[in-house]
Structure formats: C-alpha cells, structure tokens
Design an enzyme around this catalytic site. Sequence first.
Site, mmCIF file in Angstrom:
data_model
loop_
_atom_site.group_PDB
_atom_site.id
_atom_site.type_symbol
_atom_site.label_atom_id
_atom_site.label_comp_id
_atom_site.label_asym_id
_atom_site.label_seq_id
_atom_site.Cartn_x
_atom_site.Cartn_y
_atom_site.Cartn_z
ATOM 1 C CD GLU A 243 -2.846 -0.632 2.638
ATOM 2 O OE1 GLU A 243 -2.724 0.469 3.229
ATOM 3 O OE2 GLU A 243 -3.591 -1.545 3.048
ATOM 4 C CD GLU A 306 -7.510 5.818 7.296
ATOM 5 O OE1 GLU A 306 -7.852 4.753 6.762
ATOM 6 O OE2 GLU A 306 -6.311 6.146 7.447
#
Length: 367
Positions: A243, A306
């Site tokens: 990621e 997020e």
Amino acid sequence: MQSYGLDFGINYGQIANNLPSHSRVAVLIKSLNVSRIKLYDADPNVLTTFSNSNVEFMIGLNDLQSMKDPIKAQSWVQQNVQPYLPQTKITSINVGNEVLGNNDINSYNNLLPAMKSVYNALVNLGLSQQVTVTTSHSFIIMSNSFPPSSGAFREDLIQYIQPLLSFQAQIKSPFLINAYPFFAYKGDPQHVSLNYVLFQPNAGSIDPATNLHYDNMLYAQIDAVYAAIKAVGHSDIEVKISETGWPSKGDPDEVGASLQNAEIYHSNLLKRIAMKQGTPAKPSIPIDIYVFALFNEDLKTGPASERNYGLYYPDGTPVYNLGLKNQVPQGGYFPGMIIEGKSNALSINFVLYILTFLVFVWELSIL
C-alpha cells in the site's frame, strides 16, 4: 501522446455503500492497464467477474485463529482459491493485514502458524507453485528508517519477524510493507520536506554509511526495510509495497491532505513506475507497488483522510488528473490513461476512449 503499459497494482477496498458493480469496475481496470489487484478478502463476485482476464489477484485472509488448523486452512483454500483457478489469476494470499504492531499478542502468535497452514494446504492441493503466501505489514514495525542503511525493526517485534522471514525465504515469498510518506509529513511538516515526500525536485539526502543519494522518502523507506531484513540475517527476500497513497482531502489538522498533493504524489509515482526504477540500494530491482486505493470508501472510520485515498469517485470520474491524460464526459465514466510522450498517437487514443465508453454503456445496459 504515447500510451504506456504501467506495471502496477491497485488496492480494491470495498468499505463503502456507493461503489459501482464489479462488472463496471472490470471496465475501469481494463482501461487503466492495471496488471494486479489486491483485495482485503476473497470476494467471490470479484473473482468471478475477473475470470479470463490478465489481472493477477492477491486475495486477503484475516481469520488467523481458524487458519492455524490445517483442516480449516485446506477447506478455505478449496472454497476460496481452487474453484477460480486458472480462469482467475490468483497469485498470492495475504494472510492478515498489519498484524504486527496492532497490540494483539494473540494475533502475533497466530500469524506464522496460519501462514504455514495455508501454505501446506496449497502444497497438498498442488497449487504452491502458482500461489504464494505472504502478509502485509504497517511501517510501524520499524524502529528506525533513517538513514536507510540503519533501518531496523522494533525490538519487541523481532521475535515474531525473524521466524516469519525464515519461512518466507524458504518459500520465496515477498516481504510486504505499507508505506505512506504522507504520515511522516503530516506528523512533522516543519522538518519533513514536502517536495521530498512528493517526488518533486529537491536537494534530497545522502546516506552517510553508503553515500547513496535519496531524492524521495518512499525509496528511502523501501531501502530501510531491506536494511532491517539484512540486520536479522536475510538478504534473499524481495520487498514490495502493498500500500502507498496520498489522501485528496482530510480534517483541518491533517496537514498536507489535499487534492493537489495527492495528484502530484500519484502522478510522479506512476511516472517512476513506468521508468521501471529501482531504489538507490537496489537499482536493478524495479519498485513493485500496489497503489492505495481504487475508490474513495465512504464507510471507513477514522479521520477524513481515510475516506479520501481513492483515485476515482464511484461514478468513475477521476478525483484528479494523474499526470496521465483522462478524458471524462460529464457524469463520469471509466477512462483510458496515457502519459505525455514525444510521439503523437492522439487519434488512436481517441478511438480507445470511444471503445471504452461504448463498453461501459453496454455494461450499464445489462445491469
């Protein structure tokens, strides 16, 4: 305009209630020339939709407690992997996500046994040559990352990491790390150079032990992980980025979370991927990266950032220009991506855009 086949992966998270159908996502993925997708589960609908495609899948498995049981592990592989091969190219199983460092000692102890059980199940079923087993780590497993040659794992985690590395070396499995230069900048914007974390022109830094020059933080982080692995006795394991990304929006106190910075980070990163660059310490090994993430996910908890890591909105509209040309009609659709180049292939790319759009319209008509 020149089109590039970018060899990169993307994280396809689904913590949202407004995402497009899997068939529409397949259109998007095809238009992006994405070669690999990382899932956080083993969603059968996704795996079925991508059968007979050239996309490779890393699927997720999070029930570590159950997977310690060899019988349950083999049952899981028989249900979630075996039925989709070879039509869907499942190449890796990610056992646990950011387990080490989450302060759950039980999960620490369960991680390696679960990985071994899943691997043995693959061996028993004759699948271990085409499907590997690994686990992805948060960067918080590092106690030191600068200079890169002094990279080190946290002392309290080495007892778990060392046997994990021995197992991964044995089965030739990559070490996955989730690395976000954004967090470093957000945490100390007074001392961390924004240009350095965004791959923009900057003076960079020199590692005094190796004399290697680093012009961006991500490469320094990768080499720090290599150094940490070497410090515990291994030089035979490849590091891959499972990621990395940059949010296009954040809370008022999330310094650096902006559309402009996200656009710069990703466009510069993708250009370097296209160049097949290696890091200063590993120049012959092209960086191997899964970008986070495909879509904004509106149900994720935590700070606003997020919910704003996506390259795309759910309607297929790019959140920003990736430094790759996107032509998007109003309302959005799933576009092709091309990088500025010296040759002029505009007419060809226009035809590709039209074809992509027609396929998308056809997909909508059958939903």
